[in-house]
Design a protein around this motif. Structure first.
Motif, short mmCIF file in Angstrom:
data_model
loop_
_atom_site.label_atom_id
_atom_site.label_comp_id
_atom_site.label_asym_id
_atom_site.label_seq_id
_atom_site.Cartn_x
_atom_site.Cartn_y
_atom_site.Cartn_z
N ARG A 13 0.83 -1.20 0.00
CA ARG A 13 0.00 0.00 0.00
C ARG A 13 0.87 1.26 0.00
NH1 ARG A 13 -4.97 0.44 4.15
NH2 ARG A 13 -5.69 -1.22 2.75
N THR A 14 0.41 2.27 -0.71
CA THR A 14 1.13 3.55 -0.72
C THR A 14 0.59 4.44 0.39
OG1 THR A 14 -0.45 4.47 -2.30
CG2 THR A 14 1.54 3.43 -3.19
N GLY A 15 1.33 5.48 0.69
CA GLY A 15 0.91 6.39 1.75
C GLY A 15 1.81 7.59 1.83
N ARG A 16 1.71 8.33 2.92
CA ARG A 16 2.49 9.53 3.12
C ARG A 16 3.11 9.53 4.50
NH1 ARG A 16 4.18 11.27 -1.13
NH2 ARG A 16 4.57 13.35 -0.28
N GLN A 17 4.11 10.37 4.64
CA GLN A 17 4.80 10.52 5.92
C GLN A 17 5.07 12.01 6.15
OE1 GLN A 17 9.24 9.51 7.33
NE2 GLN A 17 8.07 7.70 6.80
N THR A 72 5.40 19.39 5.28
CA THR A 72 6.27 18.63 4.38
C THR A 72 6.02 17.14 4.55
OG1 THR A 72 7.98 20.33 4.47
CG2 THR A 72 8.66 18.14 3.77
N THR A 73 5.76 16.46 3.43
CA THR A 73 5.55 15.01 3.49
C THR A 73 6.46 14.30 2.52
OG1 THR A 73 3.77 14.98 1.84
CG2 THR A 73 3.13 15.35 4.14
N SER A 74 6.60 12.99 2.77
CA SER A 74 7.41 12.13 1.93
C SER A 74 6.58 10.88 1.62
CB SER A 74 8.71 11.77 2.65
OG SER A 74 9.52 10.91 1.86
N GLU A 75 7.23 9.86 1.09
CA GLU A 75 6.53 8.61 0.80
C GLU A 75 6.29 7.83 2.10
OE1 GLU A 75 5.56 8.33 -2.27
OE2 GLU A 75 6.70 10.15 -2.72
N LEU A 76 5.40 6.84 2.03
CA LEU A 76 5.14 6.01 3.21
C LEU A 76 6.40 5.29 3.65
CD1 LEU A 76 3.17 4.70 5.24
CD2 LEU A 76 2.71 2.94 3.51
N TYR A 77 7.10 4.70 2.70
CA TYR A 77 8.37 4.04 3.00
C TYR A 77 9.49 5.07 2.84
CZ TYR A 77 5.69 -0.28 2.63
OH TYR A 77 4.76 -1.27 2.82
#
Length: 441
Positions: A251-255, A409-414
């Motif tokens: 699954r994709t997501g944000r961080q 500011t966000t990045s990818e889940l991983y």
């Protein structure tokens, strides 16, 4: 508000608290961390002075205080404190140490009282922290003023949606400002309806062999470990017993990576759901979408992890909130609460409590995996060669951006983005003299 204490002729030499330049131990921009920050005793002592003393630290949940005299004892760093409700129903916090010989004036974990009395010599303090009883007071000189010997009060206590924080900093950045965009992510757990949240099941406490930062950092940044470390737990929880579906695993997501060291990670999917079936069936998702918006309901509302710098973390999926109390560079004490929406009926509250206990309680199927990892990392970190080999925090390096959907500011889940932000904030505080150093104390 400034803590004013009698000093007399006492002068503590600066050599007792040497300042170490740790700026070269964290390369947040390049994604490298020196393992000495997890093992060195002098660095740890400096953390207590420069990270914990100036920061807003989680103390308790508002639901733990209903009547004047209700109290809860906890720690700020390694400083023991009493959190209580005074006669004006104001939440206050005091250093849990008698001004006479230093013993704790409250040894209970929680309860209700009118006064806090030291069991060593009987000095007693009221709910305002005032010294109200001194056995054999006639034996003291005329210059002895009880007004100067009350409990040392935490100068600033504030709350955000039922979560109570305190700081020793006499002139702190306000709590809400310190949280910044992190409050948006916290609201996904704390602001389901007007009634707020309550605590169920008390406070669970256990000790782990590992540095407190390992746990705080993981909850801020690390979804990467889930499929490997929790493989057996995911197998048990899957409906087929064969593990989660591929679209769940990948699954994709944000961080979110905040400038003050806060971090949160979460998968993003329109069908994200609570893992506890009873809670999921009770939840009115349409009402949540109207209150919180699609972005929160499809992301941080359910499956996710987060840390409010430095040592408060939470899991919205099961209402788990916890503090990683430092107990030296090699040990932490975990204190965990389960919070639920006040509007939840008893059977739903119980389902959430049990789900939390089975997954992230002290013997939870996920919690045990995490503790084993942290203890393993710490156990080998003291070797001479091992300690000199830097750790890699480069996943997602350069991917940080404003994604237009989630604040900040966000990045990818991983990704290690929130981990890099966590250690950048740690480095900033560790290289900045705190208020108690600036005035020569």
């Amino acid at each position: 508000m400034t803590i004013e204490l009698p000093h007399g002729a006492l002068r503590r030499p600066a050599e007792l608290a040497p300042a170490i330049d740790v700026s070269g131990l964290v390369d947040a921009e390049g994604g490298l961390v020196d393992r000495a920050i997890f093992t060195d005793q002098q660095i740890y002592r400096q953390e207590l002075r420069r990270v914990f003393a100036p920061s807003w630290l989680f103390l308790a949940h508002a639901d733990q205080f209903h009547k004047p005299g209700d109290f809860f004892t906890t720690y700020m760093g390694e400083d023991p404190v009493i959190v209580t409700l005074d006669r004006n129903r104001r939440v206050r916090a005091y250093l849990n140490s008698c001004r006479h010989r230093g013993a704790r004036v409250c040894r209970a974990d929680y309860g209700a009282t009118r006064n806090f009395t030291c069991t060593y010599h009987g000095w007693a303090y009221d709910l305002d922290g005032k010294l109200v009883s001194v056995p054999n007071k006639a034996g003291y000189p005329e210059s002895f003023d009880t007004g100067e010997w009350g409990l040392v009060e935490v100068p600033h206590v504030d709350s955000y949606r039922g979560l109570i924080f305190g700081t020793w900093n006499p002139e702190p950045v306000p709590l809400r400002e310190s949280l910044g965009d992190m409050a948006w992510y916290m609201d996904a757990m704390l602001d389901h309806d007007e009634q707020g949240t309550v605590v169920v099941g008390g406070v669970h406490k256990w000790v782990l062999e590992g540095n407190w930062k390992l746990a705080a950092e993981q909850f801020a940044t690390d979804w990467y470990h889930v499929n490997m470390s929790h493989a057996s737990a995911l197998m048990v929880l899957s409906p087929t017993g064969k593990g989660p579906k591929d679209e769940i695993v990948h699954r994709t997501g944000r961080q979110y990576a905040g400038p003050n060291g806060h971090g949160a990670g979460f998968p993003v999917h329109p069908k994200n759901r609570f893992d506890a079936k009873t809670v999921h069936q009770w939840t009115d998702y349409q009402a949540l979408r109207e209150r919180l918006g699609d972005a929160r309901v499809e992301g941080p509302l359910t499956n996710g992890h987060a840390t409010v710098f430095p040592n408060f973390s939470y899991l919205p999926v099961n209402g788990s909130i916890r503090v990683w109390h430092p107990k030296g560079p090699d040990r932490m004490e975990v204190w965990a609460w389960t919070i639920v929406d006040k509007s939840m009926p008893p059977e739903v509250r119980e389902a959430q409590r049990l789900y939390n206990l089975r997954t992230f309680g002290p013997s939870g199927i996920f919690e045990q995996d995490d503790g084993e990892n942290w203890s393993e990392v710490q156990a080998v970190a003291h070797g001479f060669i091992t300690n000199s080999v830097p750790l890699n925090y480069q996943m997602g390096l350069g991917s940080e951006r404003d994604d237009g959907r989630h604040p900040g500011t966000t990045s990818e889940l991983y990704s290690d983005a929130a981990g890099r932000a966590f250690y950048a904030r740690w480095r900033e505080l560790m290289t900045t003299p705190a208020w108690h150093e600036e005035d020569g104390r």
